[in-house]
Design a protein around this motif. Structure first.
Motif, PDB file in Angstrom:
ATOM      1  N   SER A 221      29.850  35.714  26.873  1.00  0.00           N
ATOM      2  CA  SER A 221      29.609  35.158  28.206  1.00  0.00           C
ATOM      3  C   SER A 221      30.547  33.972  28.417  1.00  0.00           C
ATOM      4  O   SER A 221      30.459  32.969  27.707  1.00  0.00           O
ATOM      5  N   ASN A 227      38.565  36.244  30.391  1.00  0.00           N
ATOM      6  CA  ASN A 227      37.988  37.574  30.241  1.00  0.00           C
ATOM      7  C   ASN A 227      37.171  37.593  28.958  1.00  0.00           C
ATOM      8  O   ASN A 227      37.659  37.122  27.922  1.00  0.00           O
ATOM      9  N   LEU A 247      28.916  41.872  28.327  1.00  0.00           N
ATOM     10  CA  LEU A 247      30.082  41.049  28.625  1.00  0.00           C
ATOM     11  C   LEU A 247      29.894  40.439  30.008  1.00  0.00           C
ATOM     12  O   LEU A 247      29.690  41.170  30.984  1.00  0.00           O
ATOM     13  N   GLU A 248      29.987  39.104  30.104  1.00  0.00           N
ATOM     14  CA  GLU A 248      29.741  38.412  31.364  1.00  0.00           C
ATOM     15  C   GLU A 248      30.926  37.508  31.703  1.00  0.00           C
ATOM     16  O   GLU A 248      31.383  36.732  30.869  1.00  0.00           O
ATOM     17  N   ALA A 249      31.415  37.624  32.962  1.00  0.00           N
ATOM     18  CA  ALA A 249      32.531  36.798  33.417  1.00  0.00           C
ATOM     19  C   ALA A 249      32.220  36.238  34.796  1.00  0.00           C
ATOM     20  O   ALA A 249      31.246  36.646  35.444  1.00  0.00           O
ATOM     21  N   SER A 254      35.434  41.430  33.500  1.00  0.00           N
ATOM     22  CA  SER A 254      34.683  41.274  32.264  1.00  0.00           C
ATOM     23  C   SER A 254      35.366  41.997  31.098  1.00  0.00           C
ATOM     24  O   SER A 254      35.444  41.486  29.994  1.00  0.00           O
ATOM     25  N   THR A 271      28.800  45.286  31.542  1.00  0.00           N
ATOM     26  CA  THR A 271      29.853  44.354  31.919  1.00  0.00           C
ATOM     27  C   THR A 271      29.589  43.876  33.338  1.00  0.00           C
ATOM     28  O   THR A 271      29.290  44.673  34.223  1.00  0.00           O
ATOM     29  N   SER A 273      30.840  40.778  36.419  1.00  0.00           N
ATOM     30  CA  SER A 273      31.687  39.681  36.865  1.00  0.00           C
ATOM     31  C   SER A 273      31.228  39.229  38.241  1.00  0.00           C
ATOM     32  O   SER A 273      30.967  40.048  39.111  1.00  0.00           O
ATOM     33  N   GLY A 278      33.961  44.446  37.093  1.00  0.00           N
ATOM     34  CA  GLY A 278      33.301  44.572  35.806  1.00  0.00           C
ATOM     35  C   GLY A 278      34.246  45.113  34.750  1.00  0.00           C
ATOM     36  O   GLY A 278      34.289  44.637  33.617  1.00  0.00           O
ATOM     37  N   THR A 296      28.197  48.613  34.769  1.00  0.00           N
ATOM     38  CA  THR A 296      29.237  47.656  35.130  1.00  0.00           C
ATOM     39  C   THR A 296      29.093  47.255  36.585  1.00  0.00           C
ATOM     40  O   THR A 296      28.839  48.096  37.449  1.00  0.00           O
TER      41      THR A 296
END
Length: 403
Positions: A221, A227, A247-249, A254, A271, A273, A278, A296
């Motif tokens: 994260s 990224n 996965l976090e953005a 992501s 994923t 974002s 994503g 995503t």
């Protein structure tokens, strides 16, 4: 070992070869074989003293699965010299060049080029690592040393962040986790990278030999300008997921695939974002997603750049949900499903002219769900119309004579 030349194919084959020469000699000189291929396997070492270890006056490719080391031992020497109008292409191998000049073109600065494809390269020189070239191209690899290094077209050399000729240049295929480069030093345990969390029973590591990133119960994260995972140049990267992974953005994608990537395994990957995609796929690259469950979301769920640059998405036996405020799956040149199909939106399909998955009305779908079409497996083999009437032929299955 082996050392031979085939005139018909212009191929010089080297396996575990050493060429070590004294004063007044080049170890290998290509004076005029245009299109010469040097195919290397094993470990090969080319040494000279006061002349060049390798000199090419005609375009040459060095390729294969091994290593190719060139050394010029005297202070005045050139390890690799590229003559006017010639191009040196290095593909897939490990390549090292050291001397007063590591890799250098002629001082006339006319038509000399180097192309590095998916190669691991180290060029060192007391004057410069890579210099006097009019063209420098990397494909599937990037400059990792010096930090901030780049090819300066006005100086005809690889320079450091201050613009000085770099005396040591390293070029490698690269992947990043939370903008930290994965190296031989940290690859066995990536849990220590800032912004990474690995559960007690989890695992996060990378195997350089097989280009495989293993994720089990991992969360990455990150904040702005990062990224969580970026495949910058590792062609053929495999991401194997098990357990539950996230996965976090924020303002970047992501999962960024700037090189062709495959995601597979038995687990799930989410994923997301806030202000980007994503999952992002670069021009002329392929993303293959097999067997896993992927969710995503972002401005786009899964997106390419424009959709007319050969961005290819392949889904195999996967459950995928892609959600975007703009579109779920967008900006792709090609989209293929195998053993799975679009179930949302109803009547949804990939529209090549729009480069996106659209609904029955032809509008870009903001939510796309793809589900497996095969629901039953025997010993890991899918039960299909082709084998369902007799499952005895599946590996690991034994059926009695009266069974």
């Amino acid at each position: 070992g082996e050392f031979k030349y085939d005139p018909a194919t212009k191929a010089l084959t080297m396996k575990d070869v050493t060429v070590s020469v004294g004063d007044g000699k080049d170890a290998i000189l290509n004076r005029g074989v245009e299109g010469l291929k040097i195919v290397v396997s094993g470990t090969n070492r080319i040494e000279a003293t006061d002349w060049s270890a390798l000199i090419i006056s005609a375009s040459t490719t060095i390729e294969g699965s091994g290593s190719f080391i060139t050394v010029c031992n005297k202070e005045s020497g050139v390890s690799v010299y590229i003559g006017s109008e010639a191009t040196l292409t290095v593909s897939d191998i490990t390549f090292e060049a050291s001397g007063k000049w590591g890799i250098i073109g002629s001082t006339t600065l006319k038509g000399k080029a180097i192309i590095l494809r998916n190669a691991t390269v180290k060029a060192t020189g007391t004057e410069a690592g890579i210099a006097h070239l009019t063209s420098f191209t990397t494909e599937g690899c990037e400059i990792v040393v010096p930090t901030g290094g780049k090819f300066d077209q006005t100086k005809y050399a690889v320079v450091d962040a201050e613009g000085n000729n770099a005396k040591e240049v390293k070029i490698e295929p690269a992947i990043y986790v939370a903008e930290t480069r994965v190296t031989n030093d940290n690859c066995n345990d990536l849990s220590g990278i800032t912004d990474v969390t690995v559960a007690a029973d989890g695992e996060f590591k990378y195997d350089p030999a097989t280009k495989t990133l293993y994720m089990k119960n991992v969360t990455v994260s990150v904040g702005n300008e990062k990224n969580p995972i970026r495949n910058a140049s590792m062609e053929g990267l495999k991401i194997v997921v098990s357990g539950t992974n996230r996965l976090e953005a924020t303002n970047r994608s992501s999962l960024s695939c700037l090189a062709s990537t495959e995601i597979k395994g038995s687990g799930s990957l989410t994923t997301t974002s806030s202000r980007d995609g994503g999952v992002y796929l670069a021009v002329a690259k392929t993303l293959t997603i097999s067997d896993i469950t992927l969710e995503t979301s972002g401005v786009w769920g899964i997106t390419g750049l424009f959709g007319n640059g050969d961005e290819t998405l392949i889904l195999k036996n996967a459950n995928v949900t892609a959600t975007g405020t703009e579109a779920g799956i967008d900006c792709l040149a090609s989209f293929t499903t195998e053993e799975c199909e679009i179930v949302v939106p109803a009547g949804g399909k990939f529209e090549k002219t729009k480069h996106a998955v659209v609904d029955a009305g032809g509008n870009k779908a903001k939510t796309v769900r793809i589900e497996r079409t095969i629901k039953l497996y025997i010993a890991g083999t899918p039960v299909t119309d082709a084998n369902c009437n007799d499952l005895s032929g599946i590996t690991d299955v034994t059926v009695a004579a009266d069974g």
